[in-house]
Motif scaffolding. Structure first.
Motif, PDB file in Angstrom:
ATOM      1  N   LYS A   1       0.801  -1.225   0.000  1.00 22.94           N
ATOM      2  CA  LYS A   1       0.000   0.000   0.000  1.00 22.94           C
ATOM      3  C   LYS A   1       0.836   1.278   0.000  1.00 22.94           C
ATOM      4  O   LYS A   1       0.312   2.356  -0.292  1.00 22.94           O
ATOM      5  N   ALA A   2       2.128   1.175   0.375  1.00 24.09           N
ATOM      6  CA  ALA A   2       2.957   2.372   0.417  1.00 24.09           C
ATOM      7  C   ALA A   2       4.430   1.991   0.357  1.00 24.09           C
ATOM      8  O   ALA A   2       4.798   0.837   0.567  1.00 24.09           O
ATOM      9  N   VAL A   3       5.256   3.023   0.061  1.00 18.52           N
ATOM     10  CA  VAL A   3       6.709   2.863   0.045  1.00 18.52           C
ATOM     11  C   VAL A   3       7.302   3.828   1.061  1.00 18.52           C
ATOM     12  O   VAL A   3       6.895   4.991   1.135  1.00 18.52           O
ATOM     13  N   LYS A   4       8.233   3.338   1.881  1.00 16.51           N
ATOM     14  CA  LYS A   4       8.900   4.181   2.867  1.00 16.51           C
ATOM     15  C   LYS A   4      10.396   3.994   2.790  1.00 16.51           C
ATOM     16  O   LYS A   4      10.896   3.046   2.184  1.00 16.51           O
ATOM     17  N   LEU A   5      11.112   4.926   3.444  1.00 15.69           N
ATOM     18  CA  LEU A   5      12.566   4.841   3.538  1.00 15.69           C
ATOM     19  C   LEU A   5      12.942   4.447   4.947  1.00 15.69           C
ATOM     20  O   LEU A   5      12.463   5.056   5.916  1.00 15.69           O
ATOM     21  N   LYS A   6      13.800   3.449   5.048  1.00 16.28           N
ATOM     22  CA  LYS A   6      14.239   2.955   6.348  1.00 16.28           C
ATOM     23  C   LYS A   6      15.706   3.315   6.553  1.00 16.28           C
ATOM     24  O   LYS A   6      16.547   3.085   5.689  1.00 16.28           O
ATOM     25  N   CYS A   7      16.020   3.909   7.695  1.00 14.63           N
ATOM     26  CA  CYS A   7      17.404   4.231   8.030  1.00 14.63           C
ATOM     27  C   CYS A   7      18.111   2.943   8.455  1.00 14.63           C
ATOM     28  O   CYS A   7      17.679   2.276   9.406  1.00 14.63           O
ATOM     29  N   THR A   8      19.181   2.600   7.765  1.00 12.36           N
ATOM     30  CA  THR A   8      19.896   1.352   8.081  1.00 12.36           C
ATOM     31  C   THR A   8      20.730   1.460   9.349  1.00 12.36           C
ATOM     32  O   THR A   8      21.243   0.453   9.841  1.00 12.36           O
ATOM     33  N   LEU A   9      20.838   2.693   9.893  1.00 17.44           N
ATOM     34  CA  LEU A   9      21.643   2.885  11.098  1.00 17.44           C
ATOM     35  C   LEU A   9      20.818   2.748  12.370  1.00 17.44           C
ATOM     36  O   LEU A   9      21.298   2.216  13.381  1.00 17.44           O
ATOM     37  N   CYS A  10      19.556   3.237  12.322  1.00 15.68           N
ATOM     38  CA  CYS A  10      18.739   3.204  13.544  1.00 15.68           C
ATOM     39  C   CYS A  10      17.370   2.579  13.324  1.00 15.68           C
ATOM     40  O   CYS A  10      16.540   2.572  14.237  1.00 15.68           O
ATOM     41  N   ASP A  11      17.085   2.068  12.100  1.00 19.03           N
ATOM     42  CA  ASP A  11      15.824   1.382  11.769  1.00 19.03           C
ATOM     43  C   ASP A  11      14.610   2.294  11.819  1.00 19.03           C
ATOM     44  O   ASP A  11      13.475   1.806  11.865  1.00 19.03           O
ATOM     45  N   ALA A  12      14.800   3.594  11.799  1.00 18.70           N
ATOM     46  CA  ALA A  12      13.659   4.508  11.744  1.00 18.70           C
ATOM     47  C   ALA A  12      13.105   4.557  10.329  1.00 18.70           C
ATOM     48  O   ALA A  12      13.831   4.352   9.356  1.00 18.70           O
ATOM     49  N   SER A  13      11.781   4.810  10.190  1.00 18.13           N
ATOM     50  CA  SER A  13      11.127   4.834   8.887  1.00 18.13           C
ATOM     51  C   SER A  13      10.602   6.230   8.598  1.00 18.13           C
ATOM     52  O   SER A  13      10.141   6.949   9.503  1.00 18.13           O
ATOM     53  N   PHE A  14      10.635   6.613   7.309  1.00 17.95           N
ATOM     54  CA  PHE A  14      10.210   7.941   6.891  1.00 17.95           C
ATOM     55  C   PHE A  14       9.455   7.844   5.571  1.00 17.95           C
ATOM     56  O   PHE A  14       9.530   6.836   4.868  1.00 17.95           O
ATOM     57  N   SER A  15       8.749   8.898   5.239  1.00 18.15           N
ATOM     58  CA  SER A  15       8.063   8.969   3.954  1.00 18.15           C
ATOM     59  C   SER A  15       9.095   8.994   2.823  1.00 18.15           C
ATOM     60  O   SER A  15      10.176   9.557   2.961  1.00 18.15           O
ATOM     61  N   ALA A  16       8.734   8.372   1.693  1.00 18.70           N
ATOM     62  CA  ALA A  16       9.645   8.294   0.549  1.00 18.70           C
ATOM     63  C   ALA A  16       9.413   9.420  -0.450  1.00 18.70           C
ATOM     64  O   ALA A  16       9.967   9.393  -1.546  1.00 18.70           O
ATOM     65  N   SER A  17       8.621  10.422  -0.061  1.00 21.22           N
ATOM     66  CA  SER A  17       8.285  11.476  -1.017  1.00 21.22           C
ATOM     67  C   SER A  17       9.466  12.385  -1.330  1.00 21.22           C
ATOM     68  O   SER A  17       9.602  12.877  -2.437  1.00 21.22           O
ATOM     69  N   ASN A  18      10.359  12.604  -0.331  1.00 23.84           N
ATOM     70  CA  ASN A  18      11.496  13.513  -0.546  1.00 23.84           C
ATOM     71  C   ASN A  18      12.729  12.958   0.166  1.00 23.84           C
ATOM     72  O   ASN A  18      13.041  13.362   1.299  1.00 23.84           O
ATOM     73  N   PRO A  19      13.483  12.036  -0.471  1.00 15.97           N
ATOM     74  CA  PRO A  19      14.643  11.421   0.189  1.00 15.97           C
ATOM     75  C   PRO A  19      15.703  12.445   0.585  1.00 15.97           C
ATOM     76  O   PRO A  19      16.351  12.296   1.618  1.00 15.97           O
ATOM     77  N   SER A  20      15.908  13.497  -0.218  1.00 23.00           N
ATOM     78  CA  SER A  20      16.932  14.492   0.087  1.00 23.00           C
ATOM     79  C   SER A  20      16.624  15.214   1.398  1.00 23.00           C
ATOM     80  O   SER A  20      17.498  15.416   2.246  1.00 23.00           O
ATOM     81  N   ARG A  21      15.352  15.621   1.601  1.00 24.82           N
ATOM     82  CA  ARG A  21      14.974  16.307   2.834  1.00 24.82           C
ATOM     83  C   ARG A  21      15.081  15.367   4.025  1.00 24.82           C
ATOM     84  O   ARG A  21      15.531  15.764   5.106  1.00 24.82           O
TER      85      ARG A  21
END
Length: 762
Positions: free
Chosen positions: A65-85
């Motif tokens: 249902k969605a795509v997110k970005l996962k930080c490989t250092l701390c396993d936190a997840s974020f929206s994939a709309s703006n990876p640079s921000r």
């Protein structure tokens, strides 16, 4: 019909909104994964090393249902709309608790011992009254790796890096000043020196090589360059990137002049002396000449005629390349062949027992055969089969009808933008279409050049399903009202007979093309020619039965082409080769005369009478009768016919290809006159295809046609490349290999020569 579905169905229905949403999620995820993969290889932003795209599943339907970005250092997840921000806020601003731990102290790197750094240390070491120097600020804490690549990957500027140095130490000494004060000169000097050292590693030359190593490296480089025969240009040797590569591995720069002077001459002389020694040691040989006519299989006009010497032991030796300039008259061809034989044999012209040529004008080969009674001059079997294909295109109405109908379809869908849009419509529904239908030039047809025509037929067949759906679409029906050609094409596409005819023509051409490729790979001897044409007739008969085609016209065309290519040596070699002896009821192994026609038996008598001196002719004919009635001892016959599986192709092949000739030289010495003929006939090759020049190189040769120096250098390069390829028994061209690697050869999707060579076409 085998491969084409002609059932008419409704057009593809539009997908639901839910399906489109799922596709959009997958597309976004795949795009982010592709970007991250490139970035990890150094072709993208630094932060992708620490951010990983993940799919979020719907727990109820188990559908993404969605795509997110996962930080490989701390396993936190974020929206994939703006990876640079996300990278800026989470990594750069210190939100991630583990990002700072990536900073590596420079103390863990190998110690730096440059003179400049030692001078810096001396300048910045403070003196104390006790006589022992206290450590500088650079020795009180570790410095981070400050190379430009490290800073770029972490997203820090050099100023931020310097600030990180202080923050990372955790020291709060009051005497540490980072505003340019005297106390921090040592640390800054060491930092500056580290950055310079890390930068200099990029362009530093490789390890020093000895003179012998340099000479050996350049010798291998020259071998590779000459053997590529035009694939690598002279100008590329002076390309800045190539020069940088040589510098990186510790080699001096090269000039293109180095490869057209003494190095070229020495390599040529080495290859020439080896070739001449092999020819000189052979008792007799056959001359193979390739390049007389237009090479309709490949790229157009071949500017050079290549001469290869076929030796009795089965090896091939390159002799020379002759620039022809344009179309070659029969008289000129005869003159060049005569001079070539004289150059090879000297005064003993009887050593050349035959010529095989790809194409010749008039009676060049026949005249030489008449003038030299011991010679057998043949036309190439590959070009015989290709000429048969041209005969079909010229004389079979089915071929012309199919070609004209396919041209109507191709021109309509390629030229009309309104109709061409239908292709885009089905492409948007996920149907894979390569592009426009390939159309041959106006003067191109199967009677001249089958390649472009067959490419068009293959496109039509591959688009069959789509074409059938398009003509059923309402918008296409509107086009039929305005355009009568569109209506005619629609009726044609919905006709089952049309598709049957297209597949029939394509299947017949593919059949002959596959046999041609087999001949090119296997390089059959003259004794196999009759069997090749028998195999062709059997396959064409099955083709007629499959597509309900009358056999009469097809058989007539094949017989006409067979007679034009036939040589009495085919029949003579067939019955003299112990490989084809047949065991009769009494246990004897006898030659297969029963498989010959009455005229072919007469041809054998005439050929044997011509090949031997006049006084030996009666003896040779008597020995032929004895051979026909007694044959060969069963023990020797069985030994000759032993087969084993080829590890490369997986086919069963004769264990010792030279055994047929060796039997005549050792076990059948009582046939003194007939034996002389047999050993000369049995090694003759039936194809003239050999070394293939690179097409770009051949164009360069054409440009050098009026330059004596340029042509001499070109011929020497051809000689070196041909000698190396024949040593490796590599008869393919670099273009073929590259095209096969990319999955298609010359725009066609038929069996490739390389696939058959590797055993994949079985």
């Amino acid at each position: 019909m085998a491969d084409v579905n002609v059932n008419l169905v409704d057009p593809i229905s539009s997908p639901s909104g839910e399906d489109m949403a799922v596709k959009a999620v997958h597309k976004r995820y795949e795009g982010l994964v592709a970007v991250r993969t490139k970035a990890i290889k150094g072709k993208g932003a630094w932060y992708w090393t620490h951010l990983q795209p993940i799919l979020i599943q719907n727990p109820e339907t188990n559908v993404p249902k969605a795509v997110k970005l996962k930080c490989t250092l701390c396993d936190a997840s974020f929206s994939a709309s703006n990876p640079s921000r996300t990278a800026t806020e989470h990594l750069k601003r210190g939100t991630c608790p583990n990002f700072g731990s990536l900073l590596r102290p420079i103390s863990q790197l190998p110690p730096l011992a440059s003179p400049s750094s030692q001078n810096h240390r001396k300048r910045s070491s403070p003196q104390t009254g006790s006589g022992t120097g206290t450590s500088s600020s650079s020795q009180q804490f570790g410095l981070v790796n400050t190379s430009p690549r490290f800073c770029g990957e972490m997203g820090y500027s050099p100023v931020q890096t310097a600030q990180a140095i202080v923050t990372h130490t955790g020291l709060n000494q009051q005497h540490l000043v980072l505003s340019g004060g005297k106390e921090d000169l040592g640390a800054l000097a060491m930092l500056e020196d580290s950055v310079k050292r890390l930068k200099s590693l990029k362009g530093s030359p490789g390890p020093a090589l000895s003179k012998d190593q340099v000479d050996s490296a350049f010798n291998l480089l020259a071998d590779w360059f000459y053997e590529s025969c035009g694939t690598v240009t002279l100008s590329s040797l002076e390309h800045p990137k190539f020069k940088a590569f040589l510098n990186q591995v510790g080699l001096p720069a090269v000039s293109r002049k180095d490869f057209v002077g003494e190095k070229l001459d020495s390599k040529f002389e080495e290859a020439r002396m080896e070739s001449e020694a092999r020819i000189r040691d052979a008792a007799f040989f056959q001359v193979s000449s390739d390049g007389w006519g237009r090479d309709i299989c490949k790229y157009g006009e071949d500017p050079v005629i290549k001469f290869i010497v076929n030796l009795p032991n089965g090896t091939n030796v390159f002799h020379k390349a002759v620039y022809k300039g344009g179309l070659v008259p029969s008289e000129y061809a005869e003159e060049v062949l005569r001079e070539t034989i004289k150059g090879l044999c000297g005064n003993v012209v009887q050593r050349c027992v035959g010529i095989v040529g790809d194409k010749y004008k008039g009676k060049a080969l026949r005249n030489l055969e008449i003038q030299n009674h011991w010679m057998v001059n043949l036309s190439c079997q590959i070009h015989g089969f290709i000429s048969l294909l041209k005969d079909f295109g010229r004389e079979l109405p089915l071929f012309k009808t199919v070609t004209d109908n396919c041209l109507k379809i191709a021109n309509l869908f390629n030229s009309k933008s309104q109709i061409r849009n239908h292709f885009r419509k089905f492409r948007s529904h996920g149907v894979e279409l390569a592009g426009l239908i390939r159309v041959p030039s106006a003067d191109c047809n199967l009677s001249k050049n089958y390649g472009p025509v067959i490419a068009m037929l293959e496109d039509i067949l591959s688009y069959a399903r789509i074409l059938q759906l398009i003509v059923l679409d309402d918008s296409y029906k509107v086009s039929c009202i305005e355009d009568p050609v569109a209506k005619e094409v629609a009726e044609m596409i919905q006709d089952v007979g049309f598709w049957n005819n297209v597949e029939a023509v394509h299947s017949l051409v593919k059949l002959i093309k596959e046999m041609t490729d087999d001949i090119e790979v296997e390089r059959p001897l003259v004794g196999q020619c009759l069997l090749l044409w028998e195999e062709l007739r059997a396959k064409v008969k099955d083709w007629c039965a499959k597509f309900s085609i009358a056999e009469g016209p097809i058989e007539k065309i094949i017989n006409t082409r067979f007679k034009r290519n036939y040589h009495p040596a085919w029949s003579a070699a067939f019955v003299l080769d112990p490989l084809y002896l047949v065991r009769d009821a009494s246990g004897k192994y006898l030659p297969p005369f029963k498989r010959l026609t009455h005229d072919q038996e007469k041809d054998i008598d005439k050929l044997i009478t011509r090949l031997v001196p006049r006084e030996e002719a009666p003896t040779a004919l008597m020995e032929l009768m004895k051979w026909r009635s007694e044959g060969l001892d069963p023990l020797y016959a069985q030994a000759v016919q032993v087969k084993q599986r080829d590890p490369v192709t997986g086919r069963m092949k004769i264990a010792n290809p030279q055994s047929s000739r060796l039997v005549w030289e050792t076990c059948l010495k009582e046939f003194k006159s007939l034996g002389k003929i047999a050993v000369r006939l049995l090694f003759l090759q039936a194809t003239s295809c050999g070394f293939k020049c690179n097409w770009s190189f051949m164009r360069w040769v054409s440009l050098q046609g009026h330059s004596r120096v340029g042509m001499d250098r070109a011929q020497r390069m051809i000689f070196i490349a041909a000698h190396a390829k024949l040593e490796k028994r590599d008869f393919s061209s670099d273009e073929e290999k590259d095209a096969e690697m990319l999955g298609t050869a010359n725009g066609q999707t038929m069996y490739s020569v390389q696939e058959k060579r590797d055993g994949k076409g079985q």
